[in-house]
Design a protein around this motif. Structure first.
Motif, PDB file in Angstrom:
ATOM      1  N   SER A 229       0.842  -1.209   0.000  1.00 52.41           N
ATOM      2  CA  SER A 229       0.000   0.000   0.000  1.00 52.41           C
ATOM      3  C   SER A 229       0.868   1.247   0.000  1.00 52.41           C
ATOM      4  CB  SER A 229      -0.929  -0.003   1.212  1.00 52.41           C
ATOM      5  OG  SER A 229      -0.168   0.045   2.418  1.00 52.41           O
ATOM      6  N   GLU A 230       0.274   2.341  -0.447  1.00 56.38           N
ATOM      7  CA  GLU A 230       0.978   3.623  -0.492  1.00 56.38           C
ATOM      8  C   GLU A 230       0.028   4.751  -0.111  1.00 56.38           C
ATOM      9  OE1 GLU A 230       2.478   4.147  -4.417  1.00 56.38           O
ATOM     10  OE2 GLU A 230       4.049   2.598  -4.226  1.00 56.38           O
ATOM     11  N   TYR A 231       0.627   5.793   0.495  1.00 54.22           N
ATOM     12  CA  TYR A 231      -0.107   7.049   0.655  1.00 54.22           C
ATOM     13  C   TYR A 231      -0.170   7.723  -0.720  1.00 54.22           C
ATOM     14  CZ  TYR A 231       1.055   6.593   5.694  1.00 54.22           C
ATOM     15  OH  TYR A 231       1.191   6.163   6.980  1.00 54.22           O
ATOM     16  N   GLN A 232      -1.320   8.231  -1.106  1.00 52.18           N
ATOM     17  CA  GLN A 232      -1.459   8.931  -2.380  1.00 52.18           C
ATOM     18  C   GLN A 232      -1.675  10.427  -2.187  1.00 52.18           C
ATOM     19  OE1 GLN A 232      -1.231   7.600  -5.815  1.00 52.18           O
ATOM     20  NE2 GLN A 232      -0.010   6.389  -4.347  1.00 52.18           N
ATOM     21  N   ASP A 233      -1.265  10.899  -0.996  1.00 56.60           N
ATOM     22  CA  ASP A 233      -1.430  12.316  -0.696  1.00 56.60           C
ATOM     23  C   ASP A 233      -0.537  12.660   0.487  1.00 56.60           C
ATOM     24  OD1 ASP A 233      -2.601  14.936  -0.023  1.00 56.60           O
ATOM     25  OD2 ASP A 233      -4.248  14.304  -1.332  1.00 56.60           O
ATOM     26  N   GLY A 237       0.465  13.371   6.175  1.00 55.45           N
ATOM     27  CA  GLY A 237       1.678  13.758   6.880  1.00 55.45           C
ATOM     28  C   GLY A 237       2.711  14.287   5.914  1.00 55.45           C
ATOM     29  N   HIS A 238       3.692  14.968   6.424  1.00 53.60           N
ATOM     30  CA  HIS A 238       4.708  15.617   5.596  1.00 53.60           C
ATOM     31  C   HIS A 238       5.529  14.594   4.811  1.00 53.60           C
ATOM     32  CE1 HIS A 238       7.447  18.739   4.354  1.00 53.60           C
ATOM     33  NE2 HIS A 238       8.491  18.094   4.894  1.00 53.60           N
ATOM     34  N   ASN A 239       5.578  14.786   3.475  1.00 59.85           N
ATOM     35  CA  ASN A 239       6.385  13.941   2.585  1.00 59.85           C
ATOM     36  C   ASN A 239       6.003  12.462   2.641  1.00 59.85           C
ATOM     37  OD1 ASN A 239       7.914  16.084   1.541  1.00 59.85           O
ATOM     38  ND2 ASN A 239       9.442  15.914   3.200  1.00 59.85           N
ATOM     39  N   LEU A 240       4.723  12.170   2.820  1.00 53.13           N
ATOM     40  CA  LEU A 240       4.285  10.776   2.853  1.00 53.13           C
ATOM     41  C   LEU A 240       3.844  10.266   1.481  1.00 53.13           C
ATOM     42  CD1 LEU A 240       2.271  10.458   6.199  1.00 53.13           C
ATOM     43  CD2 LEU A 240       4.623   9.782   5.711  1.00 53.13           C
ATOM     44  N   TYR A 241       3.707  11.125   0.513  1.00 52.85           N
ATOM     45  CA  TYR A 241       3.217  10.723  -0.807  1.00 52.85           C
ATOM     46  C   TYR A 241       4.086   9.611  -1.404  1.00 52.85           C
ATOM     47  CZ  TYR A 241       1.698  11.079  -5.685  1.00 52.85           C
ATOM     48  OH  TYR A 241       1.223  10.803  -6.963  1.00 52.85           O
TER      49      TYR A 241
END
Length: 342
Positions: A229-233, A237-241
């Protein structure tokens, strides 16, 4: 060193040339003793020990002496009436009182003191008996307390044993640890799920352990696939994309229920806060369905997982007015969430 003799009947009937006895006495409750020449009674609050007649050696004799107080009821030592010319007690025309030596049984004041002491002794005996009774009672109470303590320890052990099979489990998305509120970490892992472009992908996010086990003999393959899974935004949190999402499975050891409440950052009533954060789900236009999960407000990422591999994705959730009442919501309001236990 020689013996002593009375040199006058002044000290008592037929005491001339008899040997005087003596007694060493201890005034057990007194710290001071004084001999007062010329008195038969004590001053102030001093206590009478005995009184009598002052005596000393003859002035014309060569040997010096000192003044002493001979009891007014002087006695003699039997068989000691021979004249030997030893140390002699001479008549002094004076009487003396000495403190703290002995009590006179026939003295009215002394009898009063004896009666008072007898009463005090009786009182002390009663107090002693009472203290012994209280001591026995206290000993019984201590024994009972020990029994109660033992029972309490047994109950605590029983409760601990009950708690070992008690509790409620939840997943803390976006974190590698559990809240520091007595919650137990079951395991920490990486978030996975179905690919966003597969219509038949599984809906739910799962927390995959770092130390997987595989059944011996099973061969690779499968019609259902499991991705990371990945953060898409950067909203989470800061720089989580594009960074990979960690997870932690936690056990609220003393709670029987856990609930995730969307749109809240605090729990209702007497429910206990486990964590709060931001609501997440898959993208509306992707083919794969998803579910709403709560990502911790202090989300972390897995080191070395910043490449864009997609998989099961986390997107920001906004409220849409229409069938959803606005207010209290407003259009595309960023949705918060809270996980509560009880």
């Amino acid at each position: 060193m020689y013996g002593g003799e009375y040199q006058d009947n002044y000290f008592g009937n037929n005491l001339l040339q008899n040997d005087p006895p003596c007694a060493g006495c201890r005034a057990t409750r007194k710290t001071s003793v004084i001999m007062i020449p010329g008195k038969t009674k004590c001053y102030g609050n001093w206590h009478l020990e005995y009184y009598g007649r002052l005596a000393a050696g003859r002035d014309s004799q060569e040997a010096s002496s000192k003044y002493i107080c001979v009891d007014h009821q002087a006695q003699y030592r039997e068989g000691g009436s021979a004249k030997t010319g030893n140390y002699c007690l001479q008549l002094l025309l004076a009487e003396i009182v000495a403190e703290d030596k002995r009590l006179l049984i026939n003295d009215p004041d002394v009898m009063t003191q004896i009666k008072q002491m007898s009463l005090e002794l009786q009182t002390l005996k009663q107090k002693t008996a009472q203290l012994e009774q209280e001591s026995t009672q206290k000993s019984s109470e201590v024994s009972q307390m020990k029994l109660d303590l033992g029972s309490a320890k047994i109950k605590i052990t029983q409760l601990e044993n009950l708690n070992s099979g008690f509790g409620s489990v939840y997943t803390r998305w976006g974190r590698k640890d559990c809240p520091s509120n007595g919650t137990e970490l079951v395991y920490t892992g990486v978030t996975g799920g179905g690919l966003m472009d597969h219509t038949g992908s599984a809906v739910n996010y799962v927390c995959l352990p770092h130390d997987p086990d595989f059944i011996q003999g099973d061969t690779p393959g499968g019609s259902a696939t499991l991705y990371g899974s990945e953060y898409q935004d950067n909203y989470f949190g800061h720089n989580l994309y594009d960074n990979d999402v960690p997870c932690a499975v936690c056990r609220a050891v003393t709670k029987s229920s856990v609930v995730m409440i969307p749109g809240k950052i605090k729990c209702y009533g007497d429910w206990n806060l486990e964590f709060f954060g931001r609501l997440a789900a898959g993208y509306d236009n992707h083919k794969a369905a998803s579910e709403f999960v709560c990502v911790d407000h202090q989300a972390q990422y897995i080191e070395g997982g910043g490449a864009n591999h997609n998989g099961k994705l986390f997107y920001k959730v906004g409220a849409k007015c229409g069938s959803l009442p606005c207010p209290p919501y407003y259009d595309m309001a960023p949705m918060s969430c809270v996980v509560c236990s009880k």
